[in-house]
Each structure stands twice: as C-alpha cells, then as structure tokens.
Design an enzyme around this catalytic site. Structure first.
Site, PDB file in Angstrom:
ATOM      1  N   VAL A  70       0.808  -1.226   0.000  1.00  0.00           N
ATOM      2  CA  VAL A  70       0.000   0.000   0.000  1.00  0.00           C
ATOM      3  C   VAL A  70       0.841   1.276   0.000  1.00  0.00           C
ATOM      4  CG1 VAL A  70      -2.002  -1.084   1.113  1.00  0.00           C
ATOM      5  CG2 VAL A  70      -0.258   0.042   2.528  1.00  0.00           C
ATOM      6  N   SER A 147      -4.864   4.810  15.884  1.00  0.00           N
ATOM      7  CA  SER A 147      -4.286   4.237  17.107  1.00  0.00           C
ATOM      8  C   SER A 147      -4.438   5.262  18.220  1.00  0.00           C
ATOM      9  CB  SER A 147      -2.794   3.943  16.897  1.00  0.00           C
ATOM     10  OG  SER A 147      -2.179   3.564  18.125  1.00  0.00           O
ATOM     11  N   TYR A 160       5.979   6.443  14.579  1.00  0.00           N
ATOM     12  CA  TYR A 160       4.669   5.758  14.584  1.00  0.00           C
ATOM     13  C   TYR A 160       3.555   6.735  14.983  1.00  0.00           C
ATOM     14  CZ  TYR A 160       1.108   2.220  15.544  1.00  0.00           C
ATOM     15  OH  TYR A 160      -0.049   1.474  15.539  1.00  0.00           O
ATOM     16  N   SER A 163       2.826   9.065  12.213  1.00  0.00           N
ATOM     17  CA  SER A 163       2.096   8.429  11.107  1.00  0.00           C
ATOM     18  C   SER A 163       0.628   8.231  11.466  1.00  0.00           C
ATOM     19  CB  SER A 163       2.749   7.092  10.732  1.00  0.00           C
ATOM     20  OG  SER A 163       2.511   6.093  11.713  1.00  0.00           O
ATOM     21  N   LYS A 164       0.342   7.932  12.730  1.00  0.00           N
ATOM     22  CA  LYS A 164      -1.045   7.702  13.140  1.00  0.00           C
ATOM     23  C   LYS A 164      -1.788   9.016  13.394  1.00  0.00           C
ATOM     24  CE  LYS A 164      -1.288   3.274  12.790  1.00  0.00           C
ATOM     25  NZ  LYS A 164      -2.250   2.646  11.876  1.00  0.00           N
TER      26      LYS A 164
HETATM   27  N1  LIG Z   1      -1.765  -4.236  17.635  1.00  0.00           N
HETATM   28  C1  LIG Z   1      -1.916  -3.101  18.280  1.00  0.00           C
HETATM   29  O1  LIG Z   1      -1.704  -2.999  19.505  1.00  0.00           O
HETATM   30  C2  LIG Z   1      -2.395  -1.892  17.549  1.00  0.00           C
HETATM   31  C3  LIG Z   1      -2.767  -0.781  18.288  1.00  0.00           C
HETATM   32  C4  LIG Z   1      -3.227   0.349  17.648  1.00  0.00           C
HETATM   33  C5  LIG Z   1      -3.306   0.378  16.261  1.00  0.00           C
HETATM   34  N2  LIG Z   1      -2.929  -0.723  15.560  1.00  0.00           N
HETATM   35  C6  LIG Z   1      -3.014  -0.644  14.109  1.00  0.00           C
HETATM   36  O2  LIG Z   1      -3.830  -1.681  13.635  1.00  0.00           O
HETATM   37  C7  LIG Z   1      -3.470  -1.991  12.292  1.00  0.00           C
HETATM   38  C8  LIG Z   1      -3.321  -3.501  12.145  1.00  0.00           C
HETATM   39  O3  LIG Z   1      -2.236  -3.912  12.931  1.00  0.00           O
HETATM   40  P1  LIG Z   1      -2.176  -5.352  13.617  1.00  0.00           P
HETATM   41  O4  LIG Z   1      -1.962  -5.134  15.048  1.00  0.00           O
HETATM   42  O5  LIG Z   1      -3.306  -6.180  13.146  1.00  0.00           O
HETATM   43  O6  LIG Z   1      -0.773  -5.835  13.030  1.00  0.00           O
HETATM   44  P2  LIG Z   1      -0.343  -7.139  12.211  1.00  0.00           P
HETATM   45  O7  LIG Z   1       1.128  -7.037  12.114  1.00  0.00           O
HETATM   46  O8  LIG Z   1      -0.939  -8.347  12.826  1.00  0.00           O
HETATM   47  O9  LIG Z   1      -1.009  -6.904  10.787  1.00  0.00           O
HETATM   48  C9  LIG Z   1      -0.566  -5.891   9.906  1.00  0.00           C
HETATM   49  C10 LIG Z   1      -0.675  -6.409   8.486  1.00  0.00           C
HETATM   50  O10 LIG Z   1      -0.286  -5.332   7.599  1.00  0.00           O
HETATM   51  C11 LIG Z   1       0.474  -5.931   6.560  1.00  0.00           C
HETATM   52  N3  LIG Z   1       1.333  -4.936   5.908  1.00  0.00           N
HETATM   53  C12 LIG Z   1       2.469  -4.385   6.396  1.00  0.00           C
HETATM   54  N4  LIG Z   1       2.995  -3.567   5.491  1.00  0.00           N
HETATM   55  C13 LIG Z   1       2.180  -3.577   4.406  1.00  0.00           C
HETATM   56  C14 LIG Z   1       2.200  -2.932   3.156  1.00  0.00           C
HETATM   57  N5  LIG Z   1       3.192  -2.105   2.819  1.00  0.00           N
HETATM   58  N6  LIG Z   1       1.177  -3.164   2.295  1.00  0.00           N
HETATM   59  C15 LIG Z   1       0.198  -4.014   2.617  1.00  0.00           C
HETATM   60  N7  LIG Z   1       0.124  -4.671   3.780  1.00  0.00           N
HETATM   61  C16 LIG Z   1       1.112  -4.455   4.672  1.00  0.00           C
HETATM   62  C17 LIG Z   1       1.287  -7.005   7.241  1.00  0.00           C
HETATM   63  O11 LIG Z   1       1.804  -7.961   6.328  1.00  0.00           O
HETATM   64  C18 LIG Z   1       0.272  -7.587   8.204  1.00  0.00           C
HETATM   65  O12 LIG Z   1      -0.445  -8.655   7.617  1.00  0.00           O
HETATM   66  C19 LIG Z   1      -2.178  -1.215  12.016  1.00  0.00           C
HETATM   67  O13 LIG Z   1      -2.459  -0.059  11.274  1.00  0.00           O
HETATM   68  C20 LIG Z   1      -1.691  -0.847  13.404  1.00  0.00           C
HETATM   69  O14 LIG Z   1      -0.910   0.312  13.402  1.00  0.00           O
HETATM   70  C21 LIG Z   1      -2.487  -1.858  16.168  1.00  0.00           C
END
Ligand SMILES: NC(=O)c1ccc[n+]([C@@H]2O[C@H](COP(=O)([O-])OP(=O)(O)OC[C@H]3O[C@@H](n4cnc5c(N)ncnc54)[C@H](O)[C@@H]3O)[C@@H](O)[C@H]2O)c1
Length: 256
Positions: A70, A147, A160, A163-164
């Site tokens: 992406v 986030s 991070y 970005s968020k």
């Molecule tokens: N896990 C947490 O505590 C948390 C908290 C707040 C926000 N988030 C946000 O939630 C979202 C999902 O995160 P998650 O926790 O499920 O993480 P995760 O690592 O389990 O999943 C993230 C997915 O994004 C994919 N990805 C990474 N770079 C990419 C790219 N360039 N193009 C396409 N896909 C790509 C990865 O391969 C992975 O499958 C993220 O935006 C993260 O910042 C997560």
C-alpha cells in the site's frame, strides 16, 4: 468472550481491506465476509493472505486476495480498480495495514522513517484517493485504523505516532470535505491489540519503563475481533450518523 456477528448486515456490499493477512485486518475481513460482504483483501505478505482466504472459505461473502504494497500509489489504484472490476462497485474501504517499531529518534534511519510513513500514512492517503470516486457512487464509507498513538504522544514512538496522527487528521479533514456528499469517513483508535505487531515490538535496550507505563491501559489488551466488531458496526448502515469520529477501542487507555 464470544462475539456474535450480525447475519446479512453486509449482503450485496463490497469491501476492500488492507493488511488482511494478519491481526485486525484478517479479523475484519472474516467478520465482514461472515456478515455477507464480498471482500477484496490486500496484504504485502502472500502466504498470510492465502491463509486468510482459506479461513474465509464457507463464509457468506466471497474473499478475493491481491498481494499489494500500500505504500505504492500505483498499487493502491490498481488494487481498487481490480476490486471494482470483480465485484461491480465499492461500499467500504478499510485501511488497516500498518507497521510499528520502538526506537529513539536519533537512531531512526531515513529508510526506516520513509517506510513507516509510506505504509502507515501514504498508504492510507492513496487508498482513499483511489477508492473515493467509487465509494461516492454507492454512498459508501471509509474506516481508518488509527491508534491511541495518533491522539497521545508515546516515548520511543515518534515516527509511529506521527504516522497515526496523520491518519486522525486524514479522517477528520475528509469528513469535512465530504460533509455534503454521500460518503462517511471514520477512524478507530485501538490501544493494545493482541497481534503479531505487538508480539514483535522490541523496546530500546535502555528503555525507561516509567515513561512506557504512561501508555499502558488499566484493562487487558483487546483481541483483533474486538476491533473488527467495532469496524463492522461503523461501516454498516446502522452507523449512518457516525461521521468524522475517532472512536477509541483502547481498554480505557485514553480515559485521562
Ligand atoms: N496491535 C496493536 O496494539 C495496535 C494498536 C493500535 C493500532 N494498531 C493498528 O492496527 C493496524 C493492524 O495492525 P495489527 O496489530 O493487526 O498488526 P499485524 O502485524 O498483525 O497486521 C498488519 C498487516 O499489515 C500488513 N502490511 C504491512 N505492510 C504492508 C504494506 N506495505 N502493504 C500491505 N500490507 C502491509 C502485514 O503484512 C500484516 O499482515 C495497524 O495499522 C496498526 O498500526 C495496532
């Protein structure tokens, strides 16, 4: 705790979900498909994406996959065009793909900086640009996964949180720009979610845990399905009055 999906809530609808190979993106893909949506699922990780497709077999909606980075504007536009070609239109864009890392600002290389902003910010922006003309045709909506880090500062997380924070402002500004048009735009701001992103998170060796403790929630971390459940509500017609919202789903973290 079990979460019950709402049968048929997305019948006849199409969604594009990024980051669909893991965590929140996978749970969201499965949730929307369980509720009847056809989902065009994107991820940079081919194997993980294939696993999501396998998990989706037998659900009410169809899940198609496309390996997509992406951070590439061309890839975002190509993916949306393929989704529309396959399913005939677009009702929901779920921007979920993201990466995270803990670091001191002075240790961040230019490549690391650009990669994080490229995935977490540029990717969301370009997916919105690509999807909005199609979403307008179907009174659709966008759900951005931001986030708590987009609304509060965090030690060791400057890139991070930047970005968020951009995702939060992307959401709010689009909500105003399209206030009089048939498009809703919202964001969910999770706290800690039990995913690979957290499991792989490594603090600097000289971490000051006192500072880190300031961004630890008083309740246990969420499961990806908790975020997917909120996503499904926000993306559904039930949430027609929810627009421009940054919805906390963070175990009490930002209660103050
Ligand atoms: N896990 C947490 O505590 C948390 C908290 C707040 C926000 N988030 C946000 O939630 C979202 C999902 O995160 P998650 O926790 O499920 O993480 P995760 O690592 O389990 O999943 C993230 C997915 O994004 C994919 N990805 C990474 N770079 C990419 C790219 N360039 N193009 C396409 N896909 C790509 C990865 O391969 C992975 O499958 C993220 O935006 C993260 O910042 C997560």
């Amino acid at each position: 705790m079990s979460i019950t999906h709402v049968s048929g809530r997305f019948d006849g609808k199409t969604a594009v979900v990024t980051g669909a190979g893991s965590g929140v993106g996978r749970a969201t893909t499965l949730r929307l498909a369980a509720e009847g949506a056809n989902v065009f699922a994107l991820d940079i990780a081919a194997d993980a994406l294939a696993e999501t497709a396998t998990l989706a077999e037998g659900l009410a909606g169809k899940v198609s996959t496309r390996v997509t980075d992406v951070s590439s504007r061309d890839e975002c536009f190509a993916a949306v065009a393929e989704a529309v070609a396959e399913f005939g239109g677009l009702d929901v864009l779920g921007n979920v793909a993201g990466i995270a890392r803990a670091e001191h600002i002075l240790d961040v290389t230019e490549a690391q900086y650009r990669r994080m902003m490229g995935v977490n910010t540029d990717g969301y922006f370009f997916m919105c640009q690509a999807a909005i003309p199609h979403l307008l045709e179907r009174s659709g909506n966008i759900v951005n996964i931001a986030s708590n880090a987009g609304v509060t500062g965090q030690a060791y997380g400057v890139v991070y949180t930047m970005s968020k924070g951009a995702v939060v402002q992307l959401t709010r500004s689009l909500a105003w720009e399209f206030a009089k048009k048939p498009l809703r735009v919202n964001a969910i701001a999770p706290g800690m979610v039990d995913t690979a992103l957290v499991a792989n998170y490594q603090m600097p060796s000289d971490v000051d845990w006192d500072l880190v403790g300031r961004v630890m929630a008083p309740r246990p971390a969420a499961q990806p399905e908790d975020i997917a459940s909120m996503f499904a509500y926000v993306a559904s017609a039930e949430a027609h009055n929810v627009h421009g919202a940054i919805l906390a789903n963070d175990s009490g973290l930002t209660a103050g």
